[in-house]
Design an enzyme around this catalytic site. Structure first.
Site, PDB file in Angstrom:
ATOM      1  CB  SER A   1      10.398  -4.574  -1.705  1.00  0.00           C
ATOM      2  OG  SER A   1      11.449  -4.826  -0.780  1.00  0.00           O
TER       3      SER A   1
ATOM      4  CE  LYS B   1      10.444  -5.115   2.550  1.00  0.00           C
ATOM      5  NZ  LYS B   1      11.697  -4.983   1.769  1.00  0.00           N
TER       6      LYS B   1
ATOM      7  CB  SER C   1      14.066  -3.081  -0.984  1.00  0.00           C
ATOM      8  OG  SER C   1      13.889  -3.796  -2.185  1.00  0.00           O
TER       9      SER C   1
END
Length: 604
Positions: free
Chosen positions: A276, A195, A300
């Site tokens: 996310s 990420k 997330s």
């Protein structure tokens, strides 16, 4: 124990090896290991080791071959009885063939799509492929699939922000290490997507915001250091919801001010990949990297894992350092792996745990971390386990029906499934809001002070708003978080703050509930199909306790024949990741619920 589907060395070849070794080796002699001891593996790959190197190698085959024909009535049987896999009291070629299945070695054809860490290591150990070839294949898949609307899709995945310019060099280094020292780690040469809120010295860290396109940090995040130490190849930075704000996964990195892009699910590109960590979820589901990492404050990791049929681990807060990860709310932030299998997720978790002085909360883990989480991956883990569920967390009627089928699976594996009446105070645990509003400004300022590239001019929320290079529909959210005063922060997240107090109370209450009912885990659906279920996502972050989410059951049809599915989440006590992974592994091996998205097949 469930046996993985593995290609094996031909029985004829084994028999030939057996004859050759028998002719020259004294009975039961244990040759020296052919290579240095590898990383600890799951029991399936270690329990038949008789040479003491924690893996099954040619040396173990040689021992078995030398003992062919030995029976339980013969002297020395106790030393080799473990190799009698069919329990017929004699060591035969069938046992030798079964032993060969436990080797991390496979000289058959290698297929990248849905390849596990074991598949990659076996093929690389056999010389069928290399880390350079695997890494290049993933780069090719990113180029072919990530920003292209593929046939049958509505929109592009948009899962990758940056591909490393040095990934192939890192892969070549891994191949050189393997040639010299053998398989030094289960992650050696495996390409990883992070990420894009994890600091990396070889790629910029944008946190999904065009305002930080030039943030080249001078250090890796602590978790990234662990991955590199194990020989993993850091392949790419995955897209995310800007600054990890929400579940939409909308980002502005490397776009014109005012423009933004959404990440799509690999199974239905008209839907969100979740967030996310949506880019990580879509990329790993579509086989654009071997394993991924996300971060989780309020769901997330687990939301995109559920939307993309992945295994996701939200570790105990304090198991893995957050240093070098752009924060959202440090009271609840934690990083963790997202993978196509429980084994891959466990291997990845092994590489990133550890005490870090830069993140004081990690001191809590001292003495509570096993040598390897893969040692918990027993296909009989559910047998005798006590698992609780809370009816109000099951969702709508369709989900209740799917959970009933899941409960039947758990019980068929020997688990006792207990309906739990939540105690007083449980509603307050689920109702506690995320710390993202009141903590973001302070935590971001700390990151900027310690980590942000000094040449980056956008060094505050004020500067982000003034520059205009962010998801402009979030302006009100930025302004709200920018208005939080130091006094408000302390009232919320200080040592005696309301949020701090509630998180501690939540941990105490849920731990006591599990102790009172002698539960190994509490289970609930992570999400519905492309939607959340009440406040289910809040249970883990609002207690700091670990959760593992794993594909559960089909929930509808996607695109191009895709199956849309949902996940089951296992929550446990602090630092009980091994227990949760064992339960999830047994469930995964029983259900085989994950499907591969047909929109992104093998390249020609």
């Amino acid at each position: 124990m469930a046996t993985p589907a593995r290609r094996t060395i031909a029985v004829a070849a084994i028999a030939g090896t057996a004859l050759a070794v028998t002719a020259v080796a004294p009975a039961f002699a244990a040759p020296a290991p052919a290579a240095p001891a590898a990383a600890i593996l799951a029991p399936y790959y270690t329990e038949l080791d008789v040479t003491g190197d924690d893996q099954v190698t040619e040396a173990d085959l040689a021992v078995a071959a030398a003992a062919l024909g030995t029976t339980s009535a013969d002297a020395g049987w106790a030393e080799i009885a473990v190799l009698d896999t069919d329990d017929d009291g004699a060591l035969t070629v069938a046992d030798l063939a079964a032993l060969s299945q436990r080797m991390i070695y496979d000289d058959g054809p290698f297929t990248l799509v849905e390849a596990s860490v074991i598949d990659m290591q076996a093929a690389m150990n056999a010389g069928v492929t290399t880390s350079v070839e695997i890494t290049q294949d993933y780069i090719d898949r990113i180029a072919a699939y990530d920003r292209t609307v593929v046939p049958g899709a509505t929109r592009a995945l948009n899962s990758i922000i940056t591909v490393s310019s040095v990934a192939l060099a890192a892969a070549a280094d891994a191949d050189a290490t393997r040639a010299e020292s053998g398989m030094t780690s289960m992650l050696l040469g495996v390409p990883i997507a992070l990420k894009d809120n994890y600091n990396t010295v070889d790629m910029v860290t944008t946190a999904g915001c065009g305002c930080w396109n030039d943030n080249q940090t001078s250090t890796d995040a602590h978790m990234v250091e662990g991955l590199r130490a194990d020989g993993a190849v850091i392949l790419a930075k995955a897209s995310l919801d800007e600054f990890a704000y929400g579940f939409a996964s909308e980002f502005t990195s490397f776009q014109q001010p005012g423009a933004s892009t959404l990440v799509a699910s690999a199974y239905d590109t008209s839907k969100t990949a979740g967030g996310s960590s949506g880019g990580t979820g879509a990329a790993i589901a579509a086989n654009l990297a071997g394993i991924g990492f996300g971060s989780d404050t309020g769901g997330s990791i687990r939301v995109p894992s559920s939307y993309n049929q992945l295994v996701g681990i939200r570790p105990t807060v304090g198991l893995a350092s957050r240093d070098g990860i752009v924060p959202l709310a440090l009271s609840q932030d934690t990083g963790g792996p997202m993978a196509r299998s429980v084994l891959d997720a466990a291997v990845a978790l092994d590489a990133v745990v550890g005490v870090d002085e830069a993140d004081a909360v990690t001191a809590r883990q001292t003495g509570l971390v096993p040598a390897s989480y893969t040692s918990s991956l027993d296909g009989e883990s559910l047998n005798g386990a006590r698992i609780g569920y809370i009816p109000s967390m099951l969702g709508n009627a369709a989900m209740v029906e799917r959970f009933a089928a899941t409960r039947a699976v758990l019980e068929s594996r020997g688990a006792t499934v207990v309906e739990v009446t939540p105690p007083a105070g449980f509603a307050a645990v689920l109702a506690e809001p995320s710390g993202s509003t009141n903590e973001f400004k302070k935590d971001l300022d700390d990151y900027i002070r310690v980590h942000l590239d000094p040449d980056v001019q956008t060094r505050s929320i004020d500067a982000i708003l003034a520059g205009g290079n962010y998801v402009t529909s979030r302006k009100g959210v930025y302004e709200q978080r920018n208005a939080v005063t130091p006094e408000k922060y302390l009232e919320w997240a200080g040592p005696t703050g309301t949020h701090t107090t509630q998180l501690a109370a939540g941990k105490t209450l849920v731990t006591q509930l599990m102790d009172d009912l002698d539960l190994d885990a509490i289970v609930y659906p992570s999400t519905a199909a492309y939607g959340t279920i009440g406040t289910n996502m809040r249970l883990s972050p609002n207690t700091g306790m670990p959760a593992v989410t794993v594909p559960m059951s089909a929930a509808g049809a996607g695109q191009a024949g895709s199956v849309v599915a949902t996940n089951l989440e296992f929550l446990g006590r602090d630092f009980a990741e091994g227990t949760l992974l064992g339960l999830a592994y047994d469930f995964e091996q029983t259900t085989k619920a994950r499907t591969s998205p047909p929109l992104f097949p093998a390249l020609p």
